[in-house]
Design an enzyme around this catalytic site. Structure first.
Site, PDB file in Angstrom:
ATOM      1  N   GLY A 125     -12.227   1.430   5.342  1.00  0.00           N
ATOM      2  CA  GLY A 125     -11.280   2.532   5.378  1.00  0.00           C
ATOM      3  C   GLY A 125     -12.000   3.846   5.572  1.00  0.00           C
ATOM      4  O   GLY A 125     -13.231   3.887   5.696  1.00  0.00           O
ATOM      5  N   TYR A 169       0.843  -1.197   0.000  1.00  0.00           N
ATOM      6  CA  TYR A 169       0.000   0.000   0.000  1.00  0.00           C
ATOM      7  C   TYR A 169       0.881   1.251   0.000  1.00  0.00           C
ATOM      8  O   TYR A 169       1.674   1.461   0.921  1.00  0.00           O
ATOM      9  CB  TYR A 169      -0.935   0.026   1.199  1.00  0.00           C
ATOM     10  CG  TYR A 169      -1.949  -1.102   1.249  1.00  0.00           C
ATOM     11  CD1 TYR A 169      -2.221  -1.893   0.137  1.00  0.00           C
ATOM     12  CD2 TYR A 169      -2.652  -1.373   2.423  1.00  0.00           C
ATOM     13  CE1 TYR A 169      -3.142  -2.919   0.183  1.00  0.00           C
ATOM     14  CE2 TYR A 169      -3.582  -2.392   2.485  1.00  0.00           C
ATOM     15  CZ  TYR A 169      -3.825  -3.175   1.367  1.00  0.00           C
ATOM     16  OH  TYR A 169      -4.741  -4.192   1.429  1.00  0.00           O
ATOM     17  N   GLN A 210     -16.384   9.506   8.755  1.00  0.00           N
ATOM     18  CA  GLN A 210     -16.762   8.249   8.129  1.00  0.00           C
ATOM     19  C   GLN A 210     -16.579   7.080   9.093  1.00  0.00           C
ATOM     20  O   GLN A 210     -17.371   6.142   9.100  1.00  0.00           O
ATOM     21  CB  GLN A 210     -15.920   8.021   6.867  1.00  0.00           C
ATOM     22  CG  GLN A 210     -16.220   8.990   5.734  1.00  0.00           C
ATOM     23  CD  GLN A 210     -15.292   8.796   4.560  1.00  0.00           C
ATOM     24  OE1 GLN A 210     -14.112   8.466   4.722  1.00  0.00           O
ATOM     25  NE2 GLN A 210     -15.800   8.994   3.359  1.00  0.00           N
ATOM     26  N   TRP A 214     -12.878  -7.460   2.421  1.00  0.00           N
ATOM     27  CA  TRP A 214     -12.585  -6.097   1.981  1.00  0.00           C
ATOM     28  C   TRP A 214     -13.632  -5.629   0.978  1.00  0.00           C
ATOM     29  O   TRP A 214     -14.320  -6.430   0.358  1.00  0.00           O
ATOM     30  CB  TRP A 214     -11.175  -5.974   1.413  1.00  0.00           C
ATOM     31  CG  TRP A 214     -10.801  -6.788   0.207  1.00  0.00           C
ATOM     32  CD1 TRP A 214     -10.315  -8.053   0.191  1.00  0.00           C
ATOM     33  CD2 TRP A 214     -10.830  -6.361  -1.162  1.00  0.00           C
ATOM     34  NE1 TRP A 214     -10.043  -8.451  -1.092  1.00  0.00           N
ATOM     35  CE2 TRP A 214     -10.340  -7.434  -1.937  1.00  0.00           C
ATOM     36  CE3 TRP A 214     -11.201  -5.179  -1.800  1.00  0.00           C
ATOM     37  CZ2 TRP A 214     -10.232  -7.362  -3.335  1.00  0.00           C
ATOM     38  CZ3 TRP A 214     -11.100  -5.097  -3.184  1.00  0.00           C
ATOM     39  CH2 TRP A 214     -10.611  -6.184  -3.935  1.00  0.00           C
ATOM     40  N   SER A 215     -13.758  -4.323   0.877  1.00  0.00           N
ATOM     41  CA  SER A 215     -14.733  -3.674  -0.007  1.00  0.00           C
ATOM     42  C   SER A 215     -16.172  -4.084   0.280  1.00  0.00           C
ATOM     43  O   SER A 215     -16.933  -4.396  -0.640  1.00  0.00           O
ATOM     44  CB  SER A 215     -14.399  -3.948  -1.478  1.00  0.00           C
ATOM     45  OG  SER A 215     -15.061  -3.033  -2.314  1.00  0.00           O
ATOM     46  N   PRO A 216     -16.604  -4.083   1.544  1.00  0.00           N
ATOM     47  CA  PRO A 216     -18.009  -4.418   1.835  1.00  0.00           C
ATOM     48  C   PRO A 216     -18.988  -3.419   1.242  1.00  0.00           C
ATOM     49  O   PRO A 216     -20.168  -3.736   1.075  1.00  0.00           O
ATOM     50  CB  PRO A 216     -18.064  -4.409   3.370  1.00  0.00           C
ATOM     51  CG  PRO A 216     -16.958  -3.494   3.782  1.00  0.00           C
ATOM     52  CD  PRO A 216     -15.862  -3.743   2.780  1.00  0.00           C
TER      53      PRO A 216
END
Length: 336
Positions: free
Chosen positions: A285, A54, A291, A205-207
């Protein structure tokens, strides 16, 4: 915050894991990234996920700085190895013994810790014998540099083979980190059953399907300025598969469902993945502290059968379920 066991282990992790892919060291300034980490800690998130690749190692450094001074025993810190890092030389990639041993040392230095709780194979390496990879992971565990080992985007067959070797070597795989959301369910036919059988949990990841399930992208309209769909550092490419008018229109049909459940659309998306009993945690994230405060409200939410059925009806055939899509995540040759 609620906590779940990770796989067939005694390790508990927070239902929401804070992840810093595409943000720390890349999309957001370090000061804001630190504010997001502080917000995560304030709302009870104890689990943090990153990877050496990353922002070409910068994300690990930012996370290490942000967590400095925290009681290490109260945190679960995860990182990964596989993709090219550093100058990207011939051995700066893959799951060879050389790359694993050098990478764990680099990650620990950047994260300012003596060990990581979970060290994950970021992809399957088709060019390195699996025996070599698993022996290296076994040695990392015996050296105390990682407490547990997991994988990311491995197929069911690869998980089975890796788990068998791990058992022979005296440790176990406890987790799988795949993409999973209302729109992307490719792990359900094969990866989840294999994981349940072998004692692995999913850290998904990416829900929110790269943010599409938040409802902020509208059909027939340009994406909001500053959103992931406008990010030329990688975000726009990742989200492109979902940026179609039929998908965006169906997502808007989820809004009344979220309203009836008393949730924002983002919270509904995160709560949905957490309904799967094989999911230990949802990776989320943030580019702003607000958020974090919003997303964490999905922890502990239980969606009733009617809500789940309405979600299925709204998305219909737009849901991707083909398990071969997991195969497609495995590089045909070692990445360079």
């Amino acid at each position: 915050m609620e906590f779940r066991y990770l796989g067939n282990s005694g390790l508990k992790i927070s239902e929401i894991t804070y992840g810093n892919w595409l943000t720390h060291g890349s999309q957001v300034e370090n000061e804001v990234a630190t504010q997001c980490v502080r917000a995560a800690l304030e709302v009870g998130i104890s689990t943090f996920d990153t990877a050496d690749v990353y922002a070409n190692t910068a994300a690990e450094s930012v996370l290490g700085e942000a967590l400095a001074g925290e009681r290490r025993e109260s945190l679960e810190i995860f990182t990964k190895v596989y993709w090219p890092t550093g100058p990207k030389g011939k051995n700066d990639t893959g799951l060879s013994r050389k790359h694993i041993m050098e990478s764990i040392n680099g990650s620990l230095t950047r994260l300012k810790t003596d060990y990581v709780d979970l060290y994950q194979a970021h992809r399957y390496d088709v060019e390195t014998p699996l025996e070599e990879t698993m022996q290296a992971f076994a040695d990392v565990v015996r050296q105390g540099k990682a407490l547990y080992i997991g994988v990311s985007e491995w197929t069911a067959d690869q998980i089975r083979a890796g788990a068998a070797l791990a058992k022979e070597l005296g440790f176990q795989l406890i987790s799988s980190q795949p993409q999973y959301s209302m729109l992307w369910r490719v792990i359900e036919p094969e990866v989840v059953p294999a994981s349940e059988e072998l004692g692995l949990s999913q850290i998904v990841w990416s829900p929110m399907a790269q943010g599409v399930l938040s409802g902020k992208y509208l059909p027939g309209q340009p994406p909001p300025a500053g959103s992931r769909a406008t990010d030329e550092k990688g975000g726009a490419d990742m989200i492109s598969r979902f940026m179609k008018d039929d998908v965006l229109s169906a997502v808007q049909d989820l809004r009344p469902i979220a309203d009836d459940a008393g949730l924002s659309m983002a919270q509904l998306a995160i709560a949905w993945v957490l309904q799967n009993p094989n999911v230990a945690s949802a990776l989320v994230g943030a580019s702003r502290p607000e958020q974090v405060h919003d997303n964490v409200k999905a922890a502990g939410v239980r969606l009733d059968a009617e809500i789940m059925q309405r979600i299925d009806a709204a998305l219909g055939d737009l849901v991707e379920r083909d398990p071969r899509k997991t195969d497609a995540q495995v590089p045909a040759t070692r990445a360079v």
